[in-house]
Design an enzyme around this catalytic site. Structure first.
Site, PDB file in Angstrom:
ATOM      1  N   TYR A 145      32.147  15.465  33.156  1.00  0.00           N
ATOM      2  CA  TYR A 145      31.291  16.275  32.279  1.00  0.00           C
ATOM      3  C   TYR A 145      30.912  17.583  32.982  1.00  0.00           C
ATOM      4  O   TYR A 145      31.133  18.668  32.442  1.00  0.00           O
ATOM      5  CB  TYR A 145      30.041  15.466  31.935  1.00  0.00           C
ATOM      6  N   VAL A 187      17.504   8.754  28.127  1.00  0.00           N
ATOM      7  CA  VAL A 187      16.215   8.179  28.485  1.00  0.00           C
ATOM      8  C   VAL A 187      15.237   8.152  27.304  1.00  0.00           C
ATOM      9  O   VAL A 187      14.530   7.150  27.103  1.00  0.00           O
ATOM     10  CB  VAL A 187      15.627   8.899  29.729  1.00  0.00           C
ATOM     11  N   SER A 189      15.826   8.168  23.955  1.00  0.00           N
ATOM     12  CA  SER A 189      16.201   7.202  22.905  1.00  0.00           C
ATOM     13  C   SER A 189      16.026   5.766  23.410  1.00  0.00           C
ATOM     14  O   SER A 189      15.553   4.896  22.674  1.00  0.00           O
ATOM     15  CB  SER A 189      17.615   7.457  22.404  1.00  0.00           C
ATOM     16  N   ASP A 274      22.793  10.811  40.097  1.00  0.00           N
ATOM     17  CA  ASP A 274      21.729  11.122  39.123  1.00  0.00           C
ATOM     18  C   ASP A 274      20.832  12.213  39.739  1.00  0.00           C
ATOM     19  O   ASP A 274      20.255  12.016  40.801  1.00  0.00           O
ATOM     20  CB  ASP A 274      20.917   9.843  38.881  1.00  0.00           C
ATOM     21  N   GLN A 277      15.813  16.013  40.406  1.00  0.00           N
ATOM     22  CA  GLN A 277      14.843  16.899  39.759  1.00  0.00           C
ATOM     23  C   GLN A 277      15.599  17.899  38.880  1.00  0.00           C
ATOM     24  O   GLN A 277      16.749  18.234  39.151  1.00  0.00           O
ATOM     25  CB  GLN A 277      14.029  17.654  40.811  1.00  0.00           C
ATOM     26  N   ARG A 278      14.932  18.340  37.846  1.00  0.00           N
ATOM     27  CA  ARG A 278      15.555  19.337  36.962  1.00  0.00           C
ATOM     28  C   ARG A 278      14.470  20.040  36.156  1.00  0.00           C
ATOM     29  O   ARG A 278      13.596  19.398  35.590  1.00  0.00           O
ATOM     30  CB  ARG A 278      16.537  18.663  36.025  1.00  0.00           C
TER      31      ARG A 278
HETATM   32  P1  NAD Z   1      26.260  14.465  20.495  1.00  0.00           P
HETATM   33  O1  NAD Z   1      27.076  13.455  21.214  1.00  0.00           O
HETATM   34  O2  NAD Z   1      25.280  13.989  19.486  1.00  0.00           O
HETATM   35  O3  NAD Z   1      27.175  15.560  19.804  1.00  0.00           O
HETATM   36  C1  NAD Z   1      28.464  15.849  20.219  1.00  0.00           C
HETATM   37  C2  NAD Z   1      29.360  15.874  19.002  1.00  0.00           C
HETATM   38  O4  NAD Z   1      30.692  16.235  19.404  1.00  0.00           O
HETATM   39  C3  NAD Z   1      29.461  14.506  18.321  1.00  0.00           C
HETATM   40  O5  NAD Z   1      29.297  14.644  16.932  1.00  0.00           O
HETATM   41  C4  NAD Z   1      30.862  14.043  18.682  1.00  0.00           C
HETATM   42  O6  NAD Z   1      31.395  13.159  17.727  1.00  0.00           O
HETATM   43  C5  NAD Z   1      31.599  15.349  18.769  1.00  0.00           C
HETATM   44  N1  NAD Z   1      32.827  15.301  19.577  1.00  0.00           N
HETATM   45  C6  NAD Z   1      33.000  14.729  20.794  1.00  0.00           C
HETATM   46  N2  NAD Z   1      34.258  14.899  21.214  1.00  0.00           N
HETATM   47  C7  NAD Z   1      34.897  15.611  20.242  1.00  0.00           C
HETATM   48  C8  NAD Z   1      36.226  16.084  20.088  1.00  0.00           C
HETATM   49  N3  NAD Z   1      37.163  15.864  21.028  1.00  0.00           N
HETATM   50  N4  NAD Z   1      36.538  16.766  18.947  1.00  0.00           N
HETATM   51  C9  NAD Z   1      35.596  16.976  17.981  1.00  0.00           C
HETATM   52  N5  NAD Z   1      34.338  16.546  18.076  1.00  0.00           N
HETATM   53  C10 NAD Z   1      33.992  15.865  19.200  1.00  0.00           C
HETATM   54  O7  NAD Z   1      25.505  15.310  21.630  1.00  0.00           O
HETATM   55  P2  NAD Z   1      24.479  16.522  21.507  1.00  0.00           P
HETATM   56  O8  NAD Z   1      23.289  16.138  22.302  1.00  0.00           O
HETATM   57  O9  NAD Z   1      24.322  16.945  20.114  1.00  0.00           O
HETATM   58  O10 NAD Z   1      25.249  17.654  22.341  1.00  0.00           O
HETATM   59  C11 NAD Z   1      25.900  18.739  21.700  1.00  0.00           C
HETATM   60  C12 NAD Z   1      26.396  19.714  22.767  1.00  0.00           C
HETATM   61  O11 NAD Z   1      25.299  20.205  23.527  1.00  0.00           O
HETATM   62  C13 NAD Z   1      27.371  19.091  23.760  1.00  0.00           C
HETATM   63  O12 NAD Z   1      28.385  20.020  24.069  1.00  0.00           O
HETATM   64  C14 NAD Z   1      26.518  18.839  24.975  1.00  0.00           C
HETATM   65  O13 NAD Z   1      27.262  18.863  26.163  1.00  0.00           O
HETATM   66  C15 NAD Z   1      25.526  19.984  24.899  1.00  0.00           C
HETATM   67  N6  NAD Z   1      24.278  19.652  25.598  1.00  0.00           N
HETATM   68  C16 NAD Z   1      23.372  18.795  25.032  1.00  0.00           C
HETATM   69  C17 NAD Z   1      22.213  18.481  25.737  1.00  0.00           C
HETATM   70  C18 NAD Z   1      21.165  17.556  25.172  1.00  0.00           C
HETATM   71  O14 NAD Z   1      20.179  17.266  25.861  1.00  0.00           O
HETATM   72  N7  NAD Z   1      21.251  17.106  23.949  1.00  0.00           N
HETATM   73  C19 NAD Z   1      21.998  19.000  27.020  1.00  0.00           C
HETATM   74  C20 NAD Z   1      22.960  19.847  27.560  1.00  0.00           C
HETATM   75  C21 NAD Z   1      24.094  20.183  26.842  1.00  0.00           C
HETATM   76  N1  UDP Z   2      16.921   6.815  32.784  1.00  0.00           N
HETATM   77  C1  UDP Z   2      16.059   5.746  32.965  1.00  0.00           C
HETATM   78  N2  UDP Z   2      16.106   4.720  32.077  1.00  0.00           N
HETATM   79  C2  UDP Z   2      16.932   4.715  31.004  1.00  0.00           C
HETATM   80  C3  UDP Z   2      17.798   5.817  30.798  1.00  0.00           C
HETATM   81  C4  UDP Z   2      17.763   6.852  31.712  1.00  0.00           C
HETATM   82  O1  UDP Z   2      15.273   5.718  33.923  1.00  0.00           O
HETATM   83  O2  UDP Z   2      16.892   3.728  30.234  1.00  0.00           O
HETATM   84  C5  UDP Z   2      16.853   7.946  33.736  1.00  0.00           C
HETATM   85  C6  UDP Z   2      18.197   8.412  34.293  1.00  0.00           C
HETATM   86  O3  UDP Z   2      18.559   7.661  35.424  1.00  0.00           O
HETATM   87  C7  UDP Z   2      17.884   9.865  34.619  1.00  0.00           C
HETATM   88  C8  UDP Z   2      16.888  10.284  33.541  1.00  0.00           C
HETATM   89  O4  UDP Z   2      16.342   9.070  33.025  1.00  0.00           O
HETATM   90  O5  UDP Z   2      17.259   9.953  35.877  1.00  0.00           O
HETATM   91  C9  UDP Z   2      17.505  11.082  32.403  1.00  0.00           C
HETATM   92  O6  UDP Z   2      18.621  10.374  31.945  1.00  0.00           O
HETATM   93  P1  UDP Z   2      19.474  10.773  30.663  1.00  0.00           P
HETATM   94  O7  UDP Z   2      20.620   9.822  30.595  1.00  0.00           O
HETATM   95  O8  UDP Z   2      18.596  10.891  29.483  1.00  0.00           O
HETATM   96  O9  UDP Z   2      19.991  12.260  30.938  1.00  0.00           O
HETATM   97  P2  UDP Z   2      20.512  13.087  32.210  1.00  0.00           P
HETATM   98  O10 UDP Z   2      19.488  14.130  32.367  1.00  0.00           O
HETATM   99  O11 UDP Z   2      20.587  12.191  33.426  1.00  0.00           O
HETATM  100  O12 UDP Z   2      21.841  13.578  31.793  1.00  0.00           O
END
Ligand code: NAD
Ligand code: UDP
Length: 323
Positions: A145, A187, A189, A274, A277-278
């Site tokens: 990723y 985390v 959900s 993992d 911090q962020r």
């Molecule tokens: P999500 O998994 O709900 O959405 C991703 C979507 O992409 C899904 O609908 C999935 O079916 C689709 N998808 C996956 N592979 C595909 C492919 N090969 N072709 C077509 N569709 C495909 O996740 P999200 O949280 O909505 O994330 C959306 C974007 O934002 C992603 O690129 C993710 O990396 C980025 N992002 C999200 C977060 C967050 O906290 N939600 C943080 C950082 C980056």
């Molecule tokens: N985490 C946790 N319990 C859970 C799911 C996640 O303690 O049931 C922790 C995980 O190890 C990480 C943080 O929560 O330190 C955020 O995790 P998430 O998968 O939501 O996203 P990330 O920021 O790591 O991509």
């Protein structure tokens, strides 16, 4: 003027909210998704709108359309989902970016790429400004990723320099809200699902690791502002909420807000790589986009818990066994 806008990953958590907003604006929206981590239910309310179209397509294959703007969001985002088939994850990031950039170049569309705070890896600089180049393990379980997203950023800037493609790169930090997949293993959900079911709240490690959580509406505002920003502002720009919480604090807040009797347990050691911090430094977004988050965690969590209470969990299938 009405724009034709393509949203890849448009049926996902963030993508479906973006579809809502652009359809509401009256734009012509084409939502492309392969439904790996989402389902049609996220956009079913849009299907009868004349300015919305849903296409099942995998972005690792080329796509030929005529559009004005592209939001490239397709990619599994939850660690359990992206680690399930890591080769497919990196293909989605890299080949997806190449295909969408090729399309943007051909039709002269503006393209916004959804990058991530994961490009900073387990950061040694805190909070993280955009100039920080990160601390990613290139061979670890999160690399499919993190490195996929880093390569996609590289492609964005190479197409920009070599072919003058009009690009925007947004580094999204942890975002939450209604329509998160209940079984995505993230985390927020996990904790809400567990709290509502009266199950143990599963902390990984000792819960002292931190994250900063952005409510989905704020995030979508940031994406829209970035797409409309002046052409010389390519980013990368951090979009996230700088209020930082430990995972234990988050667990306590979820229990309080959902009035749950769940207990907090240390369910397993901290997963490999993992980040400890962020927290985003959002000075650039404030100055260039006049953007900052407005929804505090307490309020956003209450809205999200309310959605989880109302939604039929049986209507969701777990995309992978990793949750
Ligand atoms: P999500 O998994 O709900 O959405 C991703 C979507 O992409 C899904 O609908 C999935 O079916 C689709 N998808 C996956 N592979 C595909 C492919 N090969 N072709 C077509 N569709 C495909 O996740 P999200 O949280 O909505 O994330 C959306 C974007 O934002 C992603 O690129 C993710 O990396 C980025 N992002 C999200 C977060 C967050 O906290 N939600 C943080 C950082 C980056
Ligand atoms: N985490 C946790 N319990 C859970 C799911 C996640 O303690 O049931 C922790 C995980 O190890 C990480 C943080 O929560 O330190 C955020 O995790 P998430 O998968 O939501 O996203 P990330 O920021 O790591 O991509």
């Amino acid at each position: 003027m009405i724009k034709r806008i393509l949203i890849t990953g448009g049926a996902g958590f963030l993508g479906s909210h973006l579809c809502d907003r652009l359809v509401e604006q009256g734009q012509d929206v084409i939502c492309v998704d392969n439904f790996f981590t989402s389902q049609k239910s996220n956009v079913v309310h849009l299907l009868d709108k004349p300015n919305f179209e849903l296409v099942r397509h995998d972005v690792t294959h080329p796509l030929f359309l005529e559009v004005d703007e592209i939001y490239n969001l397709a990619c599994p985002a939850a660690p359990g989902h992206y680690q399930y088939n890591p080769i497919k994850t990196i293909k989605t990031s890299v080949m997806g970016a190449i295909n969408m950039l090729g399309l943007a170049k051909r039709v002269r569309a503006k393209i916004l790429h959804a990058s991530t705070s994961e490009v900073y890896g387990d950061p040694t600089v805190h909070p993280q400004p955009e100039q920080y180049r990160g601390n990613v393990n290139p061979i670890g379980p999160r690399a499919c990723y993190d490195e996929g997203k880093r390569a996609a950023e590289t492609l964005m800037f190479d197409y920009h320099r070599q072919n003058r493609v009009n690009i925007r790169v947004v580094r999204i930090f942890n975002t939450y809200g209604p329509r998160m997949h209940p079984y995505d293993g993230r985390v927020i959900s996990n904790f809400i699902r567990q709290a509502l079911a009266g199950e143990d709240i599963t902390i990984y490690g000792d819960g002292s690791q931190s994250r900063a959580f952005c409510y989905v509406d704020d995030l979508i505002n940031g994406l829209l502002r970035m797409m409309d920003a002046p052409d010389d502002f390519t980013g990368p720009v951090n979009v996230g909420n700088p209020d930082e919480f430990t995972i234990r604090e988050l667990a306590e807040l979820v229990i309080e807000l959902s009035e749950s009797s769940s207990k907090i347990v240390q369910a397993r050691p901290l997963p490999e790589d993992d980040p400890l911090q962020r927290r985003p430094d959002i000075k650039l977004a404030r100055e260039n986009l006049n953007w900052q988050p407005t929804v505090p965690l307490r309020e956003g969590l209450a809205r999200t818990i309310d959605w989880f209470r109302r939604v039929d969990m049986g209507g969701f299938r777990a995309p992978t066994p990793n949750y």
